[in-house]
Design an enzyme around this catalytic site. Sequence first.
Site, PDB file in Angstrom:
ATOM      1  N   ASP A  17       0.827  -1.211   0.000  1.00  0.00           N
ATOM      2  CA  ASP A  17       0.000   0.000   0.000  1.00  0.00           C
ATOM      3  C   ASP A  17       0.865   1.267   0.000  1.00  0.00           C
ATOM      4  O   ASP A  17       1.997   1.250   0.479  1.00  0.00           O
ATOM      5  CB  ASP A  17      -0.918  -0.023   1.230  1.00  0.00           C
ATOM      6  CG  ASP A  17      -2.081   0.947   1.102  1.00  0.00           C
ATOM      7  OD1 ASP A  17      -2.358   1.399  -0.037  1.00  0.00           O
ATOM      8  OD2 ASP A  17      -2.705   1.258   2.124  1.00  0.00           O
ATOM      9  N   ASN A  68     -10.864  -2.347  -5.722  1.00  0.00           N
ATOM     10  CA  ASN A  68     -10.058  -1.447  -6.560  1.00  0.00           C
ATOM     11  C   ASN A  68     -10.643  -1.265  -7.967  1.00  0.00           C
ATOM     12  O   ASN A  68     -10.299  -0.308  -8.668  1.00  0.00           O
ATOM     13  CB  ASN A  68      -8.602  -1.932  -6.667  1.00  0.00           C
ATOM     14  CG  ASN A  68      -7.803  -1.811  -5.382  1.00  0.00           C
ATOM     15  OD1 ASN A  68      -6.882  -2.600  -5.138  1.00  0.00           O
ATOM     16  ND2 ASN A  68      -8.123  -0.838  -4.542  1.00  0.00           N
TER      17      ASN A  68
HETATM   18  C1  IPE Z   1      -5.550  -2.673  -0.316  1.00  0.00           C
HETATM   19  O1  IPE Z   1      -5.186  -1.348  -0.474  1.00  0.00           O
HETATM   20  C2  IPE Z   1      -5.480  -3.398  -1.628  1.00  0.00           C
HETATM   21  C3  IPE Z   1      -4.149  -3.529  -2.206  1.00  0.00           C
HETATM   22  C4  IPE Z   1      -3.013  -3.169  -1.684  1.00  0.00           C
HETATM   23  C5  IPE Z   1      -4.136  -4.173  -3.490  1.00  0.00           C
HETATM   24  P1  IPE Z   1      -6.272  -0.190  -0.658  1.00  0.00           P
HETATM   25  O2  IPE Z   1      -5.504   1.077  -0.751  1.00  0.00           O
HETATM   26  O3  IPE Z   1      -7.181  -0.511  -1.767  1.00  0.00           O
HETATM   27  O4  IPE Z   1      -7.076  -0.290   0.714  1.00  0.00           O
HETATM   28  P2  IPE Z   1      -7.895   0.805   1.526  1.00  0.00           P
HETATM   29  O5  IPE Z   1      -8.867   1.406   0.570  1.00  0.00           O
HETATM   30  O6  IPE Z   1      -6.909   1.821   2.020  1.00  0.00           O
HETATM   31  O7  IPE Z   1      -8.511   0.055   2.656  1.00  0.00           O
HETATM   32  C1  IPE Z   2      -1.481   0.255  -3.399  1.00  0.00           C
HETATM   33  O1  IPE Z   2      -1.275   1.618  -3.397  1.00  0.00           O
HETATM   34  C2  IPE Z   2      -1.680  -0.311  -4.782  1.00  0.00           C
HETATM   35  C3  IPE Z   2      -3.074  -0.696  -5.112  1.00  0.00           C
HETATM   36  C4  IPE Z   2      -4.075  -0.706  -4.281  1.00  0.00           C
HETATM   37  C5  IPE Z   2      -3.323  -1.111  -6.472  1.00  0.00           C
HETATM   38  P1  IPE Z   2      -2.489   2.633  -3.447  1.00  0.00           P
HETATM   39  O2  IPE Z   2      -2.819   2.905  -4.869  1.00  0.00           O
HETATM   40  O3  IPE Z   2      -3.606   2.172  -2.602  1.00  0.00           O
HETATM   41  O4  IPE Z   2      -1.819   3.930  -2.796  1.00  0.00           O
HETATM   42  P2  IPE Z   2      -2.471   4.906  -1.736  1.00  0.00           P
HETATM   43  O5  IPE Z   2      -2.956   4.063  -0.604  1.00  0.00           O
HETATM   44  O6  IPE Z   2      -3.580   5.623  -2.420  1.00  0.00           O
HETATM   45  O7  IPE Z   2      -1.343   5.802  -1.330  1.00  0.00           O
HETATM   46 MG    MG Z   3      -4.065   2.384  -0.650  1.00  0.00          MG
END
Ligand code: IPE
Ligand code: IPE
Ligand code: MG
Length: 250
Positions: free
Chosen positions: A22, A70
Amino acid sequence: MDSLKATIDLQKLPAHIAIIMDGNGRWAKEQGQDRLFGHYHGVESVRNVVEGCAELGVGYLTLYAFSTENWDRPAEEVTGLMELLVQTIRKEVETLNKNNIRLHVIGNLSMMPPYARNELQEALTITSVNTGMNLVMALSYSSRWEMIQAVKTIAIEVQEGSLDPENITASVFEKHLCTSGFPDPELMIRTSGEFRISNFLLYQLAYAELYFTHVRWPDFRKINLYEAILDFQKRERRFGKTSEQINLVI
Ligand code: IPE
Ligand code: IPE
Ligand code: MG
């Protein structure tokens, strides 16, 4: 870094490490860039951590790359992520093979665009003969989806008469999950300072040790992995028992 690595007890490695990768978006924003820039840089961390785990001898590494939720992100980001996935798989499959790494995918692949599904299928087939580390990509994955599809399949088996409800045990249920045959994760790492599970392996993480770090995923490297493993090795895993029972010397 090597001195830190040397302090890891290789006899007590987690059999399975699961990572919620993340913080790509925030990392990119901090650099004044768009979110996809963060995802592109996240691939370097994937490479580094896969290598780190394989070098240590970790048996299973699961990476949460894309959740069911996502799909609701802006279309531009979703398309960019799918393209990045296909590009990365195509580029890395040779390295996986060279390092004897077997690729697995868990998730609702029927939601993936066909070009991505085909690329994945090819990589799964090519690496299926490998006997070293198992690299599990969680794609279009969510734990609630996984459990509901398991329940549906079980219900059909009961309805058809091939399964007696009395015989539905934990092990029967686990066989219907995408992770069937994999050991449960013993260490779960989440980067970027969020303290939640976000629909990831809810059943399988029942007794996992949880490790949270503020490091954003694109900055995560082997050294951070070593720190997490060392932290794991300091913990006493009791599985519901008392400390005295765990430390009982017979
Ligand atoms: C969790 O991260 C999913 C992945 C890392 C693929 P998200 O960024 O989607 O989760 P939330 O929305 O912060 O809970
Ligand atoms: C994790 O990084 C990757 C995916 C969920 C695909 P994020 O895209 O959630 O990055 P933040 O949490 O918005 O910084
Ligand atoms: Mg995230």
